[in-house]
Scaffold this motif. Structure first.
Motif, PDB file in Angstrom:
ATOM      1  N   ARG A 158       1.981  -2.303   3.823  1.00 54.63           N
ATOM      2  CA  ARG A 158       1.261  -1.319   4.485  1.00 54.63           C
ATOM      3  C   ARG A 158       2.392  -0.937   5.587  1.00 54.63           C
ATOM      4  NH1 ARG A 158      -4.366  -0.477   5.513  1.00 54.63           N
ATOM      5  NH2 ARG A 158      -4.681  -2.261   4.282  1.00 54.63           N
ATOM      6  N   ARG A 193      -3.536  -2.331  -7.661  1.00 57.45           N
ATOM      7  CA  ARG A 193      -3.576  -2.432  -6.049  1.00 57.45           C
ATOM      8  C   ARG A 193      -4.933  -1.924  -5.514  1.00 57.45           C
ATOM      9  NH1 ARG A 193      -3.341   0.606  -1.349  1.00 57.45           N
ATOM     10  NH2 ARG A 193      -3.202   2.502  -2.686  1.00 57.45           N
ATOM     11  N   THR A 194      -5.804  -1.409  -6.332  1.00 60.83           N
ATOM     12  CA  THR A 194      -7.148  -0.878  -6.129  1.00 60.83           C
ATOM     13  C   THR A 194      -8.196  -1.998  -6.460  1.00 60.83           C
ATOM     14  OG1 THR A 194      -7.844   0.340  -7.930  1.00 60.83           O
ATOM     15  CG2 THR A 194      -6.916   1.517  -6.415  1.00 60.83           C
ATOM     16  N   THR A 207      -7.593  -7.848  -3.870  1.00 58.44           N
ATOM     17  CA  THR A 207      -8.131  -8.151  -2.473  1.00 58.44           C
ATOM     18  C   THR A 207      -7.265  -9.258  -1.827  1.00 58.44           C
ATOM     19  OG1 THR A 207     -10.138  -7.062  -2.894  1.00 58.44           O
ATOM     20  CG2 THR A 207      -9.941  -8.383  -1.033  1.00 58.44           C
ATOM     21  N   SER A 212      -2.249 -10.931   5.484  1.00 54.66           N
ATOM     22  CA  SER A 212      -3.024  -9.847   4.714  1.00 54.66           C
ATOM     23  C   SER A 212      -3.100  -8.667   5.136  1.00 54.66           C
ATOM     24  CB  SER A 212      -4.725 -10.594   4.701  1.00 54.66           C
ATOM     25  OG  SER A 212      -5.151 -10.385   6.158  1.00 54.66           O
ATOM     26  N   GLY A 213      -2.785  -8.213   6.453  1.00 55.44           N
ATOM     27  CA  GLY A 213      -2.661  -7.223   7.305  1.00 55.44           C
ATOM     28  C   GLY A 213      -1.180  -6.412   6.843  1.00 55.44           C
ATOM     29  N   SER A 255      -0.962  -3.447   1.380  1.00 60.48           N
ATOM     30  CA  SER A 255      -1.637  -2.035   1.393  1.00 60.48           C
ATOM     31  C   SER A 255      -2.757  -1.698   0.701  1.00 60.48           C
ATOM     32  CB  SER A 255      -0.717  -0.971   0.848  1.00 60.48           C
ATOM     33  OG  SER A 255      -0.231  -1.455  -0.434  1.00 60.48           O
ATOM     34  N   SER A 256      -3.342  -2.980   0.061  1.00 62.27           N
ATOM     35  CA  SER A 256      -4.683  -3.021  -0.664  1.00 62.27           C
ATOM     36  C   SER A 256      -5.689  -3.526   0.344  1.00 62.27           C
ATOM     37  CB  SER A 256      -4.619  -3.974  -1.924  1.00 62.27           C
ATOM     38  OG  SER A 256      -4.140  -5.353  -1.380  1.00 62.27           O
ATOM     39  N   ASP A 257      -6.947  -3.381  -0.222  1.00 55.75           N
ATOM     40  CA  ASP A 257      -8.115  -3.920   0.700  1.00 55.75           C
ATOM     41  C   ASP A 257      -7.787  -5.265   1.165  1.00 55.75           C
ATOM     42  OD1 ASP A 257      -9.481  -1.437   0.453  1.00 55.75           O
ATOM     43  OD2 ASP A 257     -10.374  -2.244  -1.722  1.00 55.75           O
ATOM     44  N   SER A 258      -8.085  -5.667   2.476  1.00 49.71           N
ATOM     45  CA  SER A 258      -7.733  -6.911   3.101  1.00 49.71           C
ATOM     46  C   SER A 258      -8.813  -7.474   3.954  1.00 49.71           C
ATOM     47  CB  SER A 258      -6.148  -7.085   3.406  1.00 49.71           C
ATOM     48  OG  SER A 258      -6.127  -5.994   4.300  1.00 49.71           O
ATOM     49  N   LEU A 259      -9.174  -8.622   3.867  1.00 48.61           N
ATOM     50  CA  LEU A 259      -9.930  -9.276   4.901  1.00 48.61           C
ATOM     51  C   LEU A 259      -9.448 -10.355   5.785  1.00 48.61           C
ATOM     52  CD1 LEU A 259     -13.351 -10.107   3.038  1.00 48.61           C
ATOM     53  CD2 LEU A 259     -13.155  -8.722   5.144  1.00 48.61           C
ATOM     54  N   HIS A 260      -9.223 -10.124   7.151  1.00 49.26           N
ATOM     55  CA  HIS A 260      -8.585 -11.171   8.009  1.00 49.26           C
ATOM     56  C   HIS A 260      -9.982 -11.632   8.649  1.00 49.26           C
ATOM     57  CE1 HIS A 260      -6.512 -11.695  12.013  1.00 49.26           C
ATOM     58  NE2 HIS A 260      -6.302 -12.941  11.261  1.00 49.26           N
ATOM     59  N   HIS A 291     -11.733  -8.338  -9.935  1.00 54.00           N
ATOM     60  CA  HIS A 291     -10.720  -8.018  -8.991  1.00 54.00           C
ATOM     61  C   HIS A 291      -9.745  -9.502  -8.900  1.00 54.00           C
ATOM     62  CE1 HIS A 291     -11.920  -4.658  -6.250  1.00 54.00           C
ATOM     63  NE2 HIS A 291     -12.521  -4.379  -7.300  1.00 54.00           N
ATOM     64  N   VAL A 328      -8.531  -0.676   2.856  1.00 52.43           N
ATOM     65  CA  VAL A 328      -9.192  -0.832   4.011  1.00 52.43           C
ATOM     66  C   VAL A 328      -8.875  -2.490   4.700  1.00 52.43           C
ATOM     67  CG1 VAL A 328     -11.343  -1.474   5.227  1.00 52.43           C
ATOM     68  CG2 VAL A 328     -11.261   0.590   3.683  1.00 52.43           C
ATOM     69  N   HIS A 329      -8.556  -2.557   5.781  1.00 54.67           N
ATOM     70  CA  HIS A 329      -7.939  -4.015   6.462  1.00 54.67           C
ATOM     71  C   HIS A 329      -9.207  -4.255   7.366  1.00 54.67           C
ATOM     72  CE1 HIS A 329      -6.195  -7.336   7.764  1.00 54.67           C
ATOM     73  NE2 HIS A 329      -5.833  -6.810   8.998  1.00 54.67           N
ATOM     74  N   VAL A 330      -9.855  -5.326   7.307  1.00 56.62           N
ATOM     75  CA  VAL A 330     -10.862  -5.443   7.873  1.00 56.62           C
ATOM     76  C   VAL A 330     -10.409  -6.772   8.701  1.00 56.62           C
ATOM     77  CG1 VAL A 330     -13.110  -6.372   7.962  1.00 56.62           C
ATOM     78  CG2 VAL A 330     -12.588  -4.820   6.334  1.00 56.62           C
TER      79      VAL A 330
END
Lengths: 262, 377
Positions: A8, A40-41, A44, A56-57, A60-65, A85, B221-223
């Motif tokens: 990212r 990449r899509t 996660t 994780s931030g 560039s893919s979806d990420s959960l912190h 996934h 999306v970054h959460v």
């Protein structure tokens, strides 16, 4: 897709301290996903709290912190809903084995199809250098000012005993081997646990007579024993010296998997 | 598809409501008196392409349903007081990350392990304020097995509409009693508004609610539970941004109080008015049937956000009587919104309010002067 596209870009530069090994581990992980040609899509990244969790931030893919210690149950939810996934978890030794210890053993027991990359710097870095369950015996931290008086966890042994299908340990010095291990972990169905011994010059090194980054990396390298050699030594009755640890692929098996690809 | 009529307990009806609403992922940990919800989901979900998982504890269950929500499913967990306490950190995470999900709390006697098999309503304030920091949530309170079905459906719709965790605050009595229930086949489903290409994942739409960036769409999306900007990136050192984000998240729910409100109003011209939710509603309904035309009743199917404007419907009220299976938690909330004297008819231990007790409370209320009086039942 290029390696750079896994980052990212607008979040860089990262917040890690100068000399921290976490950037190296993030780099090895994204190199592995790129080399494998993951979608990449459909990838996660999930993380808990602490220095490791910020990784994780930067993807560039979806990420959960998420919350402290809970990365694995969050990742379990993602994987159960989206079994097609690739779900990769960044965690640290404190995050995973203290507050998250119960989740760790149960994720391994379920053998859920996640890849867990544990950045083990032997200390709570972001919180200011307190002792963790992986702080070596005798080491100084802000909460063990007279030396750690508890024995540390062997995280790989825990993962193996609890049922993970793939277990490996490397250091931030072994970048090629680490990248290869993360690749193997992603490719192996079931829970893959890759422990990376890494340097924290800011919180750990400064208190334990290793202020220089090079001193820490040299120590990681010098203390690591390749699995083949460790096995030969064991057969010859030579025990592992205190402070040394085995690196390499420690477990690869094909026990039943939860949440695997349909 | 046709409606089915069955004779079920409330917990089972709750599971059926969830399935009718499109819930396809349930993560939970067994705890009395909520377990029939999980047991029904364990039987039903695999047959309809859903997933049930029994996690190692309630913290993990709450975490898993948040992860599952971002992966695109309608998700739910069910628990009781002690488990609800354990979920609180991740409930706050769901509020901060605006994650739609449903949490069922089949309340039992507390504090602590308390009375596992007896009904209570002692978690009402915890539902509103249990996690740290400022946030707002939505909570529903069924008082029949049919409402367990209907309000579970509604909980999912509200969760998606407002992108927030929604609680079904029920109790052991409603969870375990059996009644005739119509399992509706064509329930209304409000889809979550998906994030559009090019939209920022945490920039609110006109209603204060951002589009939802479901994982797997290539949106990247970054959460994070950290204070974040509209891109979802951590921004923890700006006083202005934190204030803006938290106020917006609270406002999107509080400002919609009247839209969200779901109440029954009976005899609005009465002088003595009962305000109830959950199991005590049934005793109030019996009292009103036994003494027709005398008492008013405000039955709350939604308790949070508190529908304060509905109090104004009772223009002749001389006193509000609030029977609760706690020491007056919602009565405190009522007091905040009215100058009319309030009588709390608190009852602990799991036994339901009797009609005679409610009549006695109404008689006390008829002479009430103090702002809050507790009647000894």
């Amino acid at each position: 897709m290029t390696l750079e596209e896994w980052y990212r870009q607008d979040r860089l530069p990262h917040i890690y301290c100068a000399g921290c090994g976490n950037g190296t581990i993030l780099n090895c992980t994204l190199r592995a996903t790129n080399e494998l040609g993951l979608d990449r899509t459909k990838t996660t990244f999930v993380s808990g709290i602490g220095c490791s969790s910020r990784a994780s931030g930067y993807t560039s893919s979806d990420s959960l912190h998420t919350t402290h210690g809970r990365a694995l149950p969050f990742a379990t939810g993602v994987k159960m809903v989206k079994p097609d996934h690739d779900v990769i978890v960044f965690t640290g030794d404190g995050d995973l084995s203290a507050i998250g210890g119960n989740h760790f053993i149960h994720a391994c027991r379920r053998n859920i199809d996640l890849t867990v990359v544990c950045m083990n710097n032997n200390i709570y870095g972001m919180t200011g250098g307190q002792g963790s369950p992986c702080t070596p015996y005798g080491a100084i931290s802000t909460t063990t000012p007279y030396g750690m008086r508890e024995m540390p966890f062997d995280l790989c042994a825990v993962a193996e005993a609890a049922g993970a299908n793939y277990v490996a340990r490397w250091t931030s010095y072994h970048v090629k081997e680490l990248t290869q291990a993360i690749r193997a972990g992603i490719e192996t169905p079931g829970l893959s646990f890759i422990e990376v011994m890494t340097q924290c010059p800011t919180s750990f090194g400064s208190k334990n007579k290793m202020r220089q980054v090079s001193q820490m990396v040299d120590a990681l390298r010098a203390n690591s024993i390749l699995k083949d050699k460790a096995d030969r030594n064991k057969a010859a009755g030579i025990p592992l010296e205190p402070g040394k640890f085995v690196v390499g692929e420690l477990v690869r098996r094909s026990n039943p998997v939860l949440g695997g690809r349909p | 598809m046709t409606d089915k009529t069955e004779f079920l307990n409330g917990n089972t009806a709750c599971a059926e409501g969830a399935i009718a609403a499109g819930c396809r992922f349930f993560a939970g940990y067994p705890i009395t008196p909520s377990t029939e919800v999980a047991e029904r989901m364990a039987v039903r979900l695999p047959k309809i392409g859903g997933t049930f998982i029994q996690m190692e504890d309630e913290l993990a269950s709450m975490a898993a349903i948040i992860g599952g929500a971002w992966a695109g499913a309608r998700t739910m967990t069910a628990t009781s007081g002690p488990g609800f306490s354990l979920m609180m950190e991740n409930i706050g995470y769901a509020a901060m990350t605006e994650t739609p999900c449903v949490v069922v709390n089949v309340q039992r006697g507390g504090p602590s392990t308390g009375q596992p098999t007896m009904a209570a309503q002692g978690d009402m304030m915890q539902a509103r304020f249990g996690s740290h920091g400022d946030y707002s949530i939505i909570a529903l309170a069924p008082s029949s097995v049919q409402e367990m079905f209907d309000l579970t459906v509604k909980a999912f719709n509200l969760a998606d509409r407002f992108r927030t965790p929604v609680f079904l605050m029920t109790d052991e009595t409603i969870g375990h009693m059996r009644e005739k229930v119509i399992l509706r086949s064509d329930v209304e489903i409000t889809p979550r508004r998906e994030l559009l290409e090019g939209e920022l994942p945490f920039r609110p739409g006109p209603d204060g609610v951002p589009g939802f960036g479901t994982f797997g769409r290539g949106l990247g999306v970054h959460v994070t539970g950290l204070t974040h900007d509209e891109r979802g990136y951590p921004a923890t050192d700006s006083a202005d941004l934190h204030e803006k984000v938290v106020r917006r998240m609270v406002r999107k729910i509080e400002d919609a109080r009247n839209e969200i409100a779901d109440v029954d109003i009976v005899n609005p011209d009465a002088e003595i008015v009962f305000i109830s939710y959950g199991a005590p509603t049934r005793a109030v309904q019996q009292l009103l049937a036994d003494y027709p035309g005398i008492y008013g009743h405000l039955n709350l199917r939604i308790v949070w956000p508190f529908p304060d404007a509905k109090l104004g419907e009772f223009g002749a009220a001389k006193a509000f009587v609030v029977p609760e299976m706690n020491l007056g938690q919602m009565a405190r909330e009522v007091r905040m919104h009215t100058n009319v004297p309030i009588v709390t008819a608190a009852k602990l231990g799991g036994a339901l309010h009797t009609v005679a007790e409610l009549k006695h409370a109404a008689d006390v209320a008829a002479t009430a002067k103090a702002p809050v009086t507790e009647v000894v039942l």
